[in-house]
Design an enzyme around this catalytic site. Structure first.
Site, short mmCIF file in Angstrom:
data_model
loop_
_atom_site.label_atom_id
_atom_site.label_comp_id
_atom_site.label_asym_id
_atom_site.label_seq_id
_atom_site.Cartn_x
_atom_site.Cartn_y
_atom_site.Cartn_z
N GLU A 58 0.77 -1.27 0.00
CA GLU A 58 0.07 -0.10 0.02
C GLU A 58 0.79 1.30 0.01
OE1 GLU A 58 -2.28 3.39 1.55
OE2 GLU A 58 -0.87 2.27 2.65
N ASP A 59 1.96 1.30 0.65
CA ASP A 59 2.77 2.55 0.70
C ASP A 59 4.36 2.03 0.85
OD1 ASP A 59 3.14 5.32 0.73
OD2 ASP A 59 2.76 5.57 2.80
N HIS A 95 -1.02 0.62 7.30
CA HIS A 95 -1.62 1.54 6.37
C HIS A 95 -0.87 2.91 6.38
CE1 HIS A 95 -5.76 3.41 4.71
NE2 HIS A 95 -4.80 3.44 3.94
N ILE A 144 3.31 4.71 5.42
CA ILE A 144 4.78 4.48 6.05
C ILE A 144 5.64 5.67 5.75
CG2 ILE A 144 5.57 3.44 3.99
CD1 ILE A 144 7.35 1.59 5.96
N ASN A 163 -4.62 7.71 7.96
CA ASN A 163 -4.22 6.80 6.61
C ASN A 163 -2.94 6.98 6.31
OD1 ASN A 163 -3.96 7.11 3.73
ND2 ASN A 163 -6.11 6.58 3.89
N ASP A 180 -3.93 9.02 -4.44
CA ASP A 180 -3.86 7.92 -3.12
C ASP A 180 -2.58 8.51 -2.61
OD1 ASP A 180 -3.42 6.14 -0.90
OD2 ASP A 180 -4.58 4.38 -2.38
N ASN A 181 -1.20 7.74 -2.43
CA ASN A 181 -0.16 8.28 -1.81
C ASN A 181 0.65 9.22 -2.58
OD1 ASN A 181 -0.58 6.86 0.99
ND2 ASN A 181 -0.32 5.06 -0.50
#
Length: 342
Positions: free
Chosen positions: A53-54, A114, A116, A155, A256-257
């Protein structure tokens, strides 16, 4: 008369329900499809099968992945496997992902990372977990669990010092049902919180769903992705750590990120061109992936380039894109991860 009033109220309620559903479809970009934009030198990263996810990369080329995210309503390819942190050394000739050991006493079974962020220190039920990376042993030493009433639904974070960070709350509530109700009603209750051991405060608010967050190389600006509003907010950071909004960049995708190229200041964004596919998973029509590069965001007309796009045949649900020395890493919510030579 009473029956007519009841029918009228029912009609109004159904109309409002329909309007909210249509608005949510628009926010999720339910009808958008992508045209493929391929990169010639890419391969899937072995060992990442259920999401990355990250991703955050240190100046020495060590890349850290948060993997195995499980979120209510999202598909999972490994629902029974706890999350973890992987590392990849991008200076190696053939980099490979390795899972890092976490020190004893940490509840690894419930670990669900979720977001980093890393910070270099030369000295040294929503929570932020603070680890110290021990390079000699390729392991993580758990230092601290951060809990606070102003951090109900964290988040992402961006570190600005030892145990000092900015965090996005993507929702006001922590309960999954209330989160989805909040999203459905479009309440704009999400915010950004500054945390330090001595002070915790809300420094920006009014977001639809505050998601990725990062800081400019000169430490003057904070960038926040509002995923459901399809926006990136540029916030000026002050000496008291408060933030004021400078500008908003509107995009045609769910952002998103956010990752920052330290040499150029460019923003790299993992995006979801069609967010509805994330929540209604169909292996025959999977979520697409999209990576944007944003140059000169402080200028009047920033340059936005689609660097990579795929219909899900290779990569599903891209959530982050990070660069280092001509290399690009693309992570996903719950699928694979991609390594590319630019």
């Amino acid at each position: 008369m009473g029956r007519l009033v009841a029918v009228g109220l029912l009609g109004i309620a159904l109309a409002l329900l329909g309007e909210r559903l249509l608005a949510l479809r628009n926010r999720l970009k339910a009808s958008r499809e992508v045209e493929s934009v391929d990169l010639p030198h890419c391969h899937l990263i072995k060992g990442i099968e259920a999401g990355s996810e990250d991703i955050d990369i240190l100046p020495n080329g060590l890349a850290f992945f948060s993997v195995g995210l499980k979120f209510p309503g999202l598909h999972s390819f490994a629902p029974d496997k706890p999350g973890g942190i992987l590392m990849m050394d991008l200076k190696e000739e053939k980099p490979r992902a390795r899972e890092l050991r976490i020190s004893r006493g940490f509840d690894l079974a419930s670990f669900n990372p979720h977001g980093i962020s890393t910070f270099i220190d030369n000295e040294f039920k929503n929570t932020v977990e603070i680890f110290k990376f021990e390079e000699a042993e390729n392991s993580l030493l758990h230092l601290k669990t951060v809990k606070h009433e102003l951090l109900p639904s964290v988040n992402d974070i961006t570190a600005v010092g030892p145990a000092h960070f900015y965090a996005t709350n993507d929702h006001y509530f922590s309960d999954p049902f209330l989160k989805y109700l909040e999203t459905y009603l479009n309440l704009h209750w999400a915010n950004v919180v500054y945390y330090s051991p001595n002070e915790v405060k809300v420094v920006a608010e009014g977001f639809d769903s505050a998601n990725g967050i990062n800081i400019s190389p000169d430490d003057k600006y904070i960038y926040v992705a509002d995923i459901l509003a399809h926006e990136i907010h540029v916030l000026e950071k002050h000496t008291n750590m408060n933030l004021t909004q400078l500008k908003v960049l509107e995009l045609d995708t769910l952002v998103d990120n956010l990752s920052i190229d330290p040499s150029s200041g460019d923003i790299w964004v993992g995006c979801h061109p069609n967010g509805q596919k994330l929540f209604v998973y169909d292996p025959n029509n999977p979520p697409s992936s999209e990576v944007l590069r944003i140059q000169n965001i402080l200028s009047e007309k920033p340059t936005v380039t689609t660097v990579y796009a795929n219909n899900g045949s290779v990569l599903q649900g891209s959530s982050v894109a990070s660069v280092y020395d001509g290399k690009l890493l693309i992570g996903t919510l719950y699928h694979r991860a991609l390594y590319c030579e630019l």
